[in-house]
Design a protein around this motif. Structure first.
Motif, PDB file in Angstrom:
ATOM      1  N   LEU A 167       0.802  -1.213   0.000  1.00  0.00           N
ATOM      2  CA  LEU A 167       0.000   0.000   0.000  1.00  0.00           C
ATOM      3  C   LEU A 167       0.843   1.275   0.000  1.00  0.00           C
ATOM      4  N   GLU A 168       2.153   1.129  -0.062  1.00  0.00           N
ATOM      5  CA  GLU A 168       2.999   2.323  -0.104  1.00  0.00           C
ATOM      6  C   GLU A 168       2.777   3.062  -1.417  1.00  0.00           C
ATOM      7  N   VAL A 169       2.718   4.382  -1.339  1.00  0.00           N
ATOM      8  CA  VAL A 169       2.435   5.194  -2.517  1.00  0.00           C
ATOM      9  C   VAL A 169       3.334   6.416  -2.495  1.00  0.00           C
ATOM     10  N   ASP A 170       3.617   6.965  -3.692  1.00  0.00           N
ATOM     11  CA  ASP A 170       4.501   8.127  -3.691  1.00  0.00           C
ATOM     12  C   ASP A 170       3.813   9.303  -3.018  1.00  0.00           C
ATOM     13  N   GLU A 171       4.603  10.340  -2.695  1.00  0.00           N
ATOM     14  CA  GLU A 171       4.110  11.380  -1.796  1.00  0.00           C
ATOM     15  C   GLU A 171       2.974  12.213  -2.385  1.00  0.00           C
ATOM     16  N   ARG A 172       2.824  12.256  -3.708  1.00  0.00           N
ATOM     17  CA  ARG A 172       1.711  13.011  -4.281  1.00  0.00           C
ATOM     18  C   ARG A 172       0.622  12.046  -4.726  1.00  0.00           C
ATOM     19  N   GLY A 173       0.090  11.308  -3.790  1.00  0.00           N
ATOM     20  CA  GLY A 173      -0.906  10.296  -4.114  1.00  0.00           C
ATOM     21  C   GLY A 173      -2.330  10.796  -4.065  1.00  0.00           C
ATOM     22  N   GLY A 174      -2.539  12.026  -3.580  1.00  0.00           N
ATOM     23  CA  GLY A 174      -3.885  12.566  -3.476  1.00  0.00           C
ATOM     24  C   GLY A 174      -4.213  13.517  -4.610  1.00  0.00           C
ATOM     25  N   TYR A 175      -5.460  13.996  -4.612  1.00  0.00           N
ATOM     26  CA  TYR A 175      -5.913  14.967  -5.606  1.00  0.00           C
ATOM     27  C   TYR A 175      -6.636  16.105  -4.889  1.00  0.00           C
ATOM     28  N   ASP A 176      -6.277  17.322  -5.273  1.00  0.00           N
ATOM     29  CA  ASP A 176      -6.917  18.511  -4.700  1.00  0.00           C
ATOM     30  C   ASP A 176      -8.111  18.874  -5.578  1.00  0.00           C
ATOM     31  N   ILE A 177      -9.265  18.348  -5.218  1.00  0.00           N
ATOM     32  CA  ILE A 177     -10.498  18.529  -5.986  1.00  0.00           C
ATOM     33  C   ILE A 177     -11.557  19.092  -5.053  1.00  0.00           C
ATOM     34  N   ASP A 178     -12.182  20.169  -5.464  1.00  0.00           N
ATOM     35  CA  ASP A 178     -13.205  20.832  -4.653  1.00  0.00           C
ATOM     36  C   ASP A 178     -14.599  20.409  -5.099  1.00  0.00           C
ATOM     37  N   PHE A 179     -15.397  19.957  -4.153  1.00  0.00           N
ATOM     38  CA  PHE A 179     -16.779  19.554  -4.422  1.00  0.00           C
ATOM     39  C   PHE A 179     -17.744  20.585  -3.869  1.00  0.00           C
ATOM     40  N   GLU A 180     -18.911  20.637  -4.472  1.00  0.00           N
ATOM     41  CA  GLU A 180     -20.054  21.373  -3.938  1.00  0.00           C
ATOM     42  C   GLU A 180     -21.264  20.456  -3.940  1.00  0.00           C
ATOM     43  N   VAL A 181     -22.045  20.519  -2.868  1.00  0.00           N
ATOM     44  CA  VAL A 181     -23.316  19.797  -2.776  1.00  0.00           C
ATOM     45  C   VAL A 181     -24.433  20.830  -2.770  1.00  0.00           C
ATOM     46  N   LEU A 182     -25.332  20.735  -3.748  1.00  0.00           N
ATOM     47  CA  LEU A 182     -26.453  21.659  -3.845  1.00  0.00           C
ATOM     48  C   LEU A 182     -27.754  20.918  -3.570  1.00  0.00           C
ATOM     49  N   LEU A 183     -28.575  21.483  -2.701  1.00  0.00           N
ATOM     50  CA  LEU A 183     -29.911  20.964  -2.433  1.00  0.00           C
ATOM     51  C   LEU A 183     -30.917  21.977  -2.954  1.00  0.00           C
ATOM     52  N   ASN A 184     -31.669  21.580  -3.975  1.00  0.00           N
ATOM     53  CA  ASN A 184     -32.651  22.464  -4.610  1.00  0.00           C
ATOM     54  C   ASN A 184     -32.037  23.808  -5.001  1.00  0.00           C
TER      55      ASN A 184
END
Length: 410
Positions: free
Chosen positions: A287-304
């Motif tokens: 499970l070892e992964v290089d140091e940039r293993g994540g993603y900087d992604i911004d979510f929004e949740v909209l209700l109606n």
């Protein structure tokens, strides 16, 4: 390089994005399309130009891969073909010399039908946000540890139902099922779910398959995963609470899972790569992964139509490469069209929680939307998930959006 397509430069769907989907002009057959700005390019039609002059060694013939009602044939062609295709698309949509012959094959996105982009093979849903897992643990086990003993040693997941993954815009019917019996005994109640919820997630779409008995190391992630799409894991919490012990989610999850019609290639997310949060204890070697293993992604949740939460994908504890490595470490094979999802994305703050279960703390602490207090979903509610990331040109790229409106139970 800038695109010649009017209105596309500087948009969420500029040359540094180029997501793939499946579309059909009204009354015509479905085929693969590429989004550029507010247009969809018929990829197979444009790839047909110059096809007769292809020679051995010139590269893949893209036209037959794209004149298909799903992305599966293209995904199965593998990473080398994906890279060639992306370079070709950047040239075609970025160099005005191609504009005259390409322009007739552009369709306004609002005037076409968008379809489920892949024929889904298998579906696995993970549970990779430490904040989400901690919140749920505190609600369900207030007198015990919030995280289970295995949580920081492996990315926990369950095998979901591939046949009920639907494209954005598909209505979601309120499910019915059993609930927890009352304290005074008696049979479990049966009826429509009264605690219908959402989960804001990021899904990963597999292209290159593997043989049974082999595994994929974390370093092989980009060789097998083509791209990403936002996902809404609709959840009936009352059904889930009664059924999940001891084998996990079943009917509380399997009635509907919504994805965007657009699959954003991993190649478009290079600028969005980021460091993972510290992992303690250190993961096992597979499970070892290089140091940039994540993603900087911004979510929004909209209700109606109102934003009620902004979950940050960068906070996820387990990376997608670790999810894939764990999924296959026992020799389980991958198939083209497999989808695996991150689990609910939640951050440290209340306004970053990716489910209404968390936003309302199990219904005990309502949040405000539409000028009134809310907890779980009501019939007629529409939920929209949006996601953006940093693109290679310095602006934001859009990962498409996922919408669904709740309809009454039968």
């Amino acid at each position: 390089m800038s695109t010649w397509v009017p209105g596309a430069a500087g948009s969420l769907f500029d040359l540094d994005n180029l997501p793939f989907g499946v579309f059909s002009p009204r009354g015509q057959a479905a085929r693969v399309g590429v989004r550029i700005g507010d247009q969809v390019m018929d990829a197979g039609a444009v790839a047909s130009y110059g096809r007769e002059s292809l020679q051995p060694g010139d590269g893949p013939d893209l036209m037959p891969l794209w004149q298909q009602p799903s992305l599966n044939a293209f995904l199965a062609a593998g990473r080398e073909t994906w890279d060639v295709a992306r370079d070709w698309l950047v040239e075609v949509l970025g160099n005005e010399v191609h504009a005259e012959r390409t322009r007739p094959h552009l369709y306004p996105v609002g005037e076409v039908d968008l379809h489920l982009p892949v024929e889904v093979a298998d579906y696995v849903d993970f549970y990779c946000s430490e904040q989400h897992a901690t919140n749920v643990g505190r609600m369900f086990r207030p007198d015990g540890d919030a995280l289970t003993p295995n949580w920081k040693h492996l990315p926990i997941g369950y095998h979901g139902r591939a046949g009920t993954i639907v494209v954005s815009g598909t209505p979601v019917q309120r499910p019915s099922g059993q609930g927890r019996p009352s304290a005074d005994g008696g049979p479990p109640p049966f009826g429509p779910s009264r605690r219908l919820d959402i989960e804001a997630e990021l899904a990963f779409v597999v292209g290159t398959p593997t043989d049974l008995g082999t595994s994929v190391h974390t370093s092989g992630f980009a060789d097998h995963v083509f791209g990403v799409t936002p996902l809404n894991d609709w959840s009936a919490r009352d059904i889930q609470a009664w059924e999940y012990v001891p084998l996990g989610p079943f009917l509380g999850k399997s009635f509907a899972t919504s994805i965007s019609p657009w699959i954003t290639p991993l190649a478009a997310l290079e600028a969005a790569k980021t460091l993972l949060p510290p992992q303690d204890p250190p993961p096992l070697p597979y499970l070892e992964v290089d140091e940039r293993g994540g993603y900087d992604i911004d979510f929004e949740v909209l209700l109606n139509g109102e934003v009620v939460s902004r979950p940050p994908y960068a906070s996820m504890y387990w990376s997608p490469a670790q999810m894939l490595a764990h999924l296959t470490v026992n020799g389980a094979s991958l198939r083209t069209g497999d989808v695996f999802a991150s689990g609910t994305i939640s951050g440290d703050e209340r306004e970053q929680r990716g489910s209404f279960l968390e936003l309302s703390w199990g219904g005990a602490e309502p949040f405000t939307a539409g000028g009134r207090e809310r907890t779980f979903l009501e019939d007629g509610d529409e939920v929209v998930l949006r996601a953006t990331a940093l693109g290679a040109l310095g602006g934001r790229i859009g990962l498409g959006e996922v919408s669904g409106r709740v309809t009454p139970a039968l």
